[in-house]
Design an enzyme around this catalytic site. Structure first.
Site, PDB file in Angstrom:
ATOM      1  N   CYS A 104     -33.608 -55.773  19.174  1.00 21.50           N
ATOM      2  CA  CYS A 104     -33.673 -54.513  20.075  1.00 21.50           C
ATOM      3  C   CYS A 104     -34.903 -54.628  20.801  1.00 21.50           C
ATOM      4  CB  CYS A 104     -33.549 -53.488  18.908  1.00 21.50           C
ATOM      5  SG  CYS A 104     -33.647 -51.921  19.716  1.00 21.50           S
ATOM      6  N   HIS A 146     -24.225 -50.826  18.243  1.00 20.67           N
ATOM      7  CA  HIS A 146     -25.694 -50.681  18.474  1.00 20.67           C
ATOM      8  C   HIS A 146     -26.425 -49.915  19.288  1.00 20.67           C
ATOM      9  CE1 HIS A 146     -30.020 -53.090  18.454  1.00 20.67           C
ATOM     10  NE2 HIS A 146     -29.821 -52.298  19.479  1.00 20.67           N
ATOM     11  N   GLU A 147     -25.908 -49.928  20.744  1.00 18.36           N
ATOM     12  CA  GLU A 147     -26.224 -49.047  21.818  1.00 18.36           C
ATOM     13  C   GLU A 147     -26.166 -47.924  21.798  1.00 18.36           C
ATOM     14  OE1 GLU A 147     -28.221 -50.542  24.005  1.00 18.36           O
ATOM     15  OE2 GLU A 147     -27.631 -52.515  23.269  1.00 18.36           O
ATOM     16  N   HIS A 150     -28.185 -45.601  19.444  1.00 18.86           N
ATOM     17  CA  HIS A 150     -29.569 -45.124  20.071  1.00 18.86           C
ATOM     18  C   HIS A 150     -29.437 -43.595  20.499  1.00 18.86           C
ATOM     19  CE1 HIS A 150     -32.387 -48.767  20.213  1.00 18.86           C
ATOM     20  NE2 HIS A 150     -31.200 -49.344  20.819  1.00 18.86           N
TER      21      HIS A 150
END
Ligand code: NI
Length: 180
Positions: A104, A146-147, A150
């Site tokens: 990341c 994953h994105e 955030h």
């Protein structure tokens, strides 16, 4: 536009739930400029995805661009530059999971082994405010999770189940690394 500073783990913005963009916000110059900054920042960093909170803008906006060849991630299945506004993931029932050495841009220097479901449905809006429903499988499903983590204040380290698999990336030379 501009290459912006990417904030790192420990900055409180990375742990906040980002606010949804209202329909009237989506097409504004302000949001278009923010997306241009995100694209510039992602390309300068050499990553494949970036969420707005990573440049300290706590809104539900992320971009993903996966090149097929010529990246330092090896050969990947291409995904053209896509802007995701207000994305919502639902994992397909009985989806199989697979692991990747995730990295990341907000956790520089480290990689962690993360297993995630490999089949998701996704609802999101584009920069015109048009609603889309898409299906993602395999590595693309991993990158989306994953994105969009955030946008709810999560980092890949939260998704790890074996902390012995958190390592410095210079000690790891696998084929299947993923760095956002
Ligand atoms: Ni990330």
């Amino acid at each position: 536009m501009a290459v912006r500073e990417i904030i790192r783990m420990g900055h409180p913005t990375l742990r906040k739930v980002a606010r949804q963009l209202r329909q009237e916000d989506i097409g504004t110059k302000e949001i278009r400029n923010l997306v241009e900054d995100m694209v510039d920042t992602l390309r300068a960093a050499g990553g494949i995805g970036l969420a707005a909170p990573q440049i300290n803008e706590s809104v539900q906006l992320a971009i993903i661009q996966i090149p097929k060849l010529g990246s330092r991630y090896g050969v990947l299945e291409e995904l053209p530059l896509t802007v995701f506004v207000n994305p919502e993931i639902s994992v397909v029932a009985n989806a199989e999971s697979a692991g990747n050495w995730e990295g990341c841009l907000s956790v520089p220097g480290l990689r962690g082994w993360v297993e995630r479901p490999q089949h998701i449905n996704l609802r999101y809006q584009d920069l015109e405010g048009v609603r889309h429903i898409s299906e993602f499988t395999g590595f693309h499903a991993t990158v989306c999770q994953h994105e969009f983590d955030h946008l709810t204040g999560h980092l890949f380290v939260d998704r790890m189940t074996d902390m012995t698999k958190l390592v410095f990336e210079d000690l790891l030379v696998p084929e299947d690394v993923y760095h956002d």
